[in-house]
Write an enzyme that holds these catalytic residues in place. Structure first.
Site, mmCIF file in Angstrom:
data_model
loop_
_atom_site.group_PDB
_atom_site.id
_atom_site.type_symbol
_atom_site.label_atom_id
_atom_site.label_comp_id
_atom_site.label_asym_id
_atom_site.label_seq_id
_atom_site.Cartn_x
_atom_site.Cartn_y
_atom_site.Cartn_z
ATOM 1 N N ASP A 19 -6.914 8.066 8.384
ATOM 2 C CA ASP A 19 -6.209 6.155 9.458
ATOM 3 C C ASP A 19 -5.080 6.311 10.912
ATOM 4 O OD1 ASP A 19 -4.751 6.041 8.015
ATOM 5 O OD2 ASP A 19 -4.925 3.828 6.664
ATOM 6 N N HIS A 56 -1.352 5.100 7.492
ATOM 7 C CA HIS A 56 -0.850 5.171 6.048
ATOM 8 C C HIS A 56 -0.462 7.138 6.087
ATOM 9 C CE1 HIS A 56 -3.302 1.755 4.752
ATOM 10 N NE2 HIS A 56 -2.615 1.301 4.300
ATOM 11 N N SER A 103 1.245 -0.966 -0.004
ATOM 12 C CA SER A 103 -0.056 -0.428 -0.095
ATOM 13 C C SER A 103 1.192 0.571 0.702
ATOM 14 C CB SER A 103 -0.478 0.157 1.353
ATOM 15 O OG SER A 103 -0.440 0.051 2.303
#
Length: 372
Positions: free
Chosen positions: A237, A240, A72
């Site tokens: 969040d 990240h 990610s």
């Protein structure tokens, strides 16, 4: 420990772990708790940043081809605009330094572990005529949180680096980030996560350098900035990076990305004023894991160069332009076989009517007209 992990990966060992099973179990429980605190670890789907950057530099030279692989972090999860992803930032920076367009292809997959690199490399190398000039790999965080054996993790990474180098691509690896900087992780597990991450990052460095790649330690994604400004450099969040966080990491990778292509103004000559040195690769990997933004590149075995390249501010983020479609050729198609064949059906000429025989035969024999 890092050398043992790398050696185990090279020789097929699978029993060497980063920490004891009990400690890893506690870390996993803490990660699950952290995920609940950040809304289950859910972040916006990363935007696609594939396309051409630096179109203003179009000229006779072919565009550079940049490939991005990993998890990610490489995909850019946590931001909403393509121009904010690390791939777009690196492609824009590479175009500005090289003064050439850059074609980006990002095959990174959120949630991927190192064993997914085989699939990603195959995607990039599927068309031999479009082999990347340089690839950036960012991987490792999910290996830690999903308890992948360190030797298996490093083995998958080194195999990917070897395949890309064999295909002719340069490789830069952004090593495992420091999970101890994730805001919902508290002490003492923050210390444990940091230790695990650094051990894996050092082992990744050893394996990658031995296969002809270069590494840049992402560490805590340039930790002092992240620890001082967690609200700015982490995404919504808290797991990240934010757009500012990705820009900070891209600034650390860009100098090495350009240097591996011979485009960075600095040479590989060591600068003692910046604490650069030539060290055994294992020692260089260990030091790099402790200081984010450090480059390690291979020298004469078993030595490696430890570099702290000067960073430059990235150009203004731009959105990708679609890859231009190839223009249809106006030249006649060349034959692929040994004989030239017409491109269209030939027109059949009308057969001439037979002429009547002359009444007198001058040589005593009849004359037959050849058949068409």
């Amino acid at each position: 420990m890092a050398r043992r992990i790398a050696a185990g990966a090279a020789y097929g060992g699978g029993s060497i772990g980063l920490l004891g099973a009990a400690a890893v179990g506690v870390l996993l429980a803490e990660v699950q708790l952290a995920k609940r605190q950040v809304g289950g670890g859910i972040a916006p789907v990363p935007p696609s940043a594939d396309g051409r950057y630096g179109v203003a530099f179009a000229g006779p030279a072919d565009p550079l081809r940049l490939g991005l692989l990993g998890d990610s972090t490489a995909a850019g999860q946590g931001v909403r605009r393509a121009g904010q992803t690390p791939g777009a930032l690196l492609a824009s920076g590479l175009a500005a330094v090289s003064e050439r367009p850059v074609d980006l292809r990002n095959v990174a997959q959120p949630g991927a572990r190192s064993d997914d690199l085989e699939r990603q490399v195959s995607l990039l190398l599927a068309d031999p005529s479009h082999t990347p000039d340089v690839c950036v790999i960012m991987i490792g965080a999910n290996d830690v949180t999903h308890r992948m054996p360190a030797t298996q993790s490093v083995r998958c990474l080194t195999t990917a680096v070897r395949r890309l180098r064999t295909a002719g691509a340069e490789v830069v690896v952004g090593t495992c980030p420091d999970l101890g900087t994730i805001e919902p992780v508290y002490q003492p597990l923050r210390w444990l996560a940091r230790r695990v991450s650094r051990q894996l990052a050092a082992a990744q460095t050893i394996g990658s350098v031995e296969q002809g790649g270069r590494t840049v330690s992402l560490g805590d994604l340039l930790g002092p900035e992240f620890e001082a400004n967690p609200r700015e450099l982490f995404g919504p969040d808290n797991y990240h990076p934010s757009a500012e966080g990705y820009a900070t990491a891209a600034m650390a990778v860009l100098p090495t990305l350009c240097a591996v292509l011979g485009l960075w103004p600095e040479t590989d000559r060591l600068d003692g004023a910046r604490r650069e040195d030539m060290l055994p690769v294992a020692e260089a990997a260990s030091q790099a894991a402790r200081e984010a933004g450090t480059e390690v590149t291979g020298a004469r075995a078993p030595w490696a160069l430890l570099k702290h390249r000067r960073r430059r501010r990235l150009p203004t983020a731009t959105e990708p332009q679609p890859h231009p479609e190839p223009e249809p050729s106006t030249e006649p198609m060349a034959s692929s076989g040994p004989h030239e064949e017409p491109l269209t059906e030939p027109r059949e000429e009308p057969r001439p009517e037979p002429r009547p025989e002359p009444s007198g035969e001058s040589h005593g024999e009849s004359r037959n007209l050849p058949a068409n």
